[in-house]
Design a protein around this motif. Structure first.
Motif, PDB file in Angstrom:
ATOM      1  N   LEU A  19       0.835  -1.206   0.000  1.00 53.10           N
ATOM      2  CA  LEU A  19       0.000   0.000   0.000  1.00 53.10           C
ATOM      3  C   LEU A  19       0.872   1.260   0.000  1.00 53.10           C
ATOM      4  O   LEU A  19       0.574   2.225  -0.720  1.00 53.10           O
ATOM      5  N   LEU A  20       1.941   1.269   0.777  1.00 54.22           N
ATOM      6  CA  LEU A  20       2.843   2.413   0.813  1.00 54.22           C
ATOM      7  C   LEU A  20       3.551   2.594  -0.532  1.00 54.22           C
ATOM      8  O   LEU A  20       3.704   3.725  -1.014  1.00 54.22           O
ATOM      9  N   ALA A  21       3.952   1.491  -1.160  1.00 52.41           N
ATOM     10  CA  ALA A  21       4.619   1.582  -2.460  1.00 52.41           C
ATOM     11  C   ALA A  21       3.681   2.186  -3.510  1.00 52.41           C
ATOM     12  O   ALA A  21       4.105   3.023  -4.317  1.00 52.41           O
ATOM     13  N   LEU A  22       2.421   1.786  -3.504  1.00 55.66           N
ATOM     14  CA  LEU A  22       1.466   2.356  -4.459  1.00 55.66           C
ATOM     15  C   LEU A  22       1.241   3.838  -4.185  1.00 55.66           C
ATOM     16  O   LEU A  22       1.126   4.645  -5.116  1.00 55.66           O
ATOM     17  N   TYR A  23       1.190   4.207  -2.909  1.00 58.09           N
ATOM     18  CA  TYR A  23       1.035   5.611  -2.541  1.00 58.09           C
ATOM     19  C   TYR A  23       2.235   6.432  -3.024  1.00 58.09           C
ATOM     20  O   TYR A  23       2.080   7.504  -3.619  1.00 58.09           O
ATOM     21  N   LEU A  24       3.429   5.934  -2.769  1.00 54.11           N
ATOM     22  CA  LEU A  24       4.640   6.650  -3.176  1.00 54.11           C
ATOM     23  C   LEU A  24       4.759   6.717  -4.697  1.00 54.11           C
ATOM     24  O   LEU A  24       5.165   7.752  -5.259  1.00 54.11           O
ATOM     25  N   LEU A  25       4.398   5.635  -5.386  1.00 51.61           N
ATOM     26  CA  LEU A  25       4.413   5.634  -6.847  1.00 51.61           C
ATOM     27  C   LEU A  25       3.429   6.667  -7.393  1.00 51.61           C
ATOM     28  O   LEU A  25       3.722   7.377  -8.353  1.00 51.61           O
ATOM     29  N   GLY A  26       2.272   6.766  -6.767  1.00 53.76           N
ATOM     30  CA  GLY A  26       1.304   7.785  -7.165  1.00 53.76           C
ATOM     31  C   GLY A  26       1.862   9.183  -6.980  1.00 53.76           C
ATOM     32  O   GLY A  26       1.662  10.059  -7.834  1.00 53.76           O
ATOM     33  N   GLY A  27       2.567   9.411  -5.884  1.00 54.30           N
ATOM     34  CA  GLY A  27       3.193  10.708  -5.655  1.00 54.30           C
ATOM     35  C   GLY A  27       4.259  11.022  -6.692  1.00 54.30           C
ATOM     36  O   GLY A  27       4.359  12.163  -7.172  1.00 54.30           O
ATOM     37  N   PRO A  36      -2.563  18.115 -11.654  1.00 53.11           N
ATOM     38  CA  PRO A  36      -3.087  18.746 -10.433  1.00 53.11           C
ATOM     39  C   PRO A  36      -3.825  17.760  -9.532  1.00 53.11           C
ATOM     40  O   PRO A  36      -4.631  18.150  -8.710  1.00 53.11           O
ATOM     41  N   ILE A  37      -3.548  16.483  -9.710  1.00 54.80           N
ATOM     42  CA  ILE A  37      -4.192  15.428  -8.928  1.00 54.80           C
ATOM     43  C   ILE A  37      -3.218  14.998  -7.834  1.00 54.80           C
ATOM     44  O   ILE A  37      -2.046  14.734  -8.120  1.00 54.80           O
ATOM     45  N   PRO A  38      -3.673  14.921  -6.575  1.00 54.85           N
ATOM     46  CA  PRO A  38      -2.765  14.488  -5.497  1.00 54.85           C
ATOM     47  C   PRO A  38      -2.229  13.079  -5.729  1.00 54.85           C
ATOM     48  O   PRO A  38      -2.910  12.218  -6.314  1.00 54.85           O
ATOM     49  N   GLY A  39      -1.024  12.857  -5.260  1.00 56.96           N
ATOM     50  CA  GLY A  39      -0.391  11.551  -5.421  1.00 56.96           C
ATOM     51  C   GLY A  39      -1.171  10.428  -4.772  1.00 56.96           C
ATOM     52  O   GLY A  39      -1.205   9.304  -5.282  1.00 56.96           O
ATOM     53  N   GLY A  40      -1.845  10.721  -3.652  1.00 60.70           N
ATOM     54  CA  GLY A  40      -2.648   9.692  -2.989  1.00 60.70           C
ATOM     55  C   GLY A  40      -3.808   9.225  -3.846  1.00 60.70           C
ATOM     56  O   GLY A  40      -4.150   8.036  -3.862  1.00 60.70           O
ATOM     57  N   VAL A  41      -4.394  10.152  -4.596  1.00 63.94           N
ATOM     58  CA  VAL A  41      -5.506   9.788  -5.485  1.00 63.94           C
ATOM     59  C   VAL A  41      -4.990   8.939  -6.644  1.00 63.94           C
ATOM     60  O   VAL A  41      -5.622   7.945  -7.035  1.00 63.94           O
ATOM     61  N   ILE A  42      -3.844   9.304  -7.176  1.00 63.08           N
ATOM     62  CA  ILE A  42      -3.248   8.501  -8.247  1.00 63.08           C
ATOM     63  C   ILE A  42      -2.865   7.128  -7.716  1.00 63.08           C
ATOM     64  O   ILE A  42      -3.052   6.111  -8.391  1.00 63.08           O
ATOM     65  N   GLY A  43      -2.366   7.068  -6.487  1.00 63.23           N
ATOM     66  CA  GLY A  43      -2.051   5.778  -5.865  1.00 63.23           C
ATOM     67  C   GLY A  43      -3.288   4.909  -5.714  1.00 63.23           C
ATOM     68  O   GLY A  43      -3.234   3.701  -5.934  1.00 63.23           O
TER      69      GLY A  43
END
Length: 128
Positions: A19-27, A36-43
């Motif tokens: 879950l953290l890796a997907l969050y960081l990848l999104g960021g 203009p989309i937050p990294g958490g949303v992309i994650g």
């Protein structure tokens, strides 16, 4: 140390790591693409893609997601504490802010309900 406890702890760490890796990848993607989309949303979108493609089953990340959901309130404490800095704004414009929050929450709930209803009906038509 109990082997079952160790196994559960390792599984929890692995799930949280995914879950953290997907969050960081999104960021990283948000920064690279300058969206203009937050990294958490992309994650979260990446997580949805991983589930939709079948690479990972949702039950596989249930333990880690359950822990994060159980401690959700801790993630909102900094946001709540920042409200203390804006006491005068809340006194003057608080009712407008609450109105916007209430209306937008209602709209999100309605759109979600209609979307789920539409998807269920569409799915039942295509299954028949």
């Amino acid at each position: 140390m109990n082997a079952a406890f160790l196994k559960k702890s390792l599984r929890l760490l692995a799930e949280l790591g995914v879950l953290l890796a997907l969050y960081l990848l999104g960021g990283l993607l948000a920064g690279w693409l300058d969206w203009p989309i937050p990294g958490g949303v992309i994650g979260m979108a990446l997580l949805l893609m991983v589930f939709a493609t079948g690479w990972v089953k949702p039950a596989t990340l249930q333990l880690g997601a359950g822990l994060l959901m159980a401690e959700m309130l801790l993630f909102f404490i900094p946001a709540l504490m920042s409200l203390l800095d804006y006491g005068t704004l809340l006194r003057d414009e608080g009712w407008r802010i609450l109105l916007v929050i209430g209306v937008s929450t209602l709209l999100v709930m309605l759109v979600t309900a209609f979307t789920v209803e539409w998807v269920c009906r569409w799915s039942m038509r295509h299954d028949a």
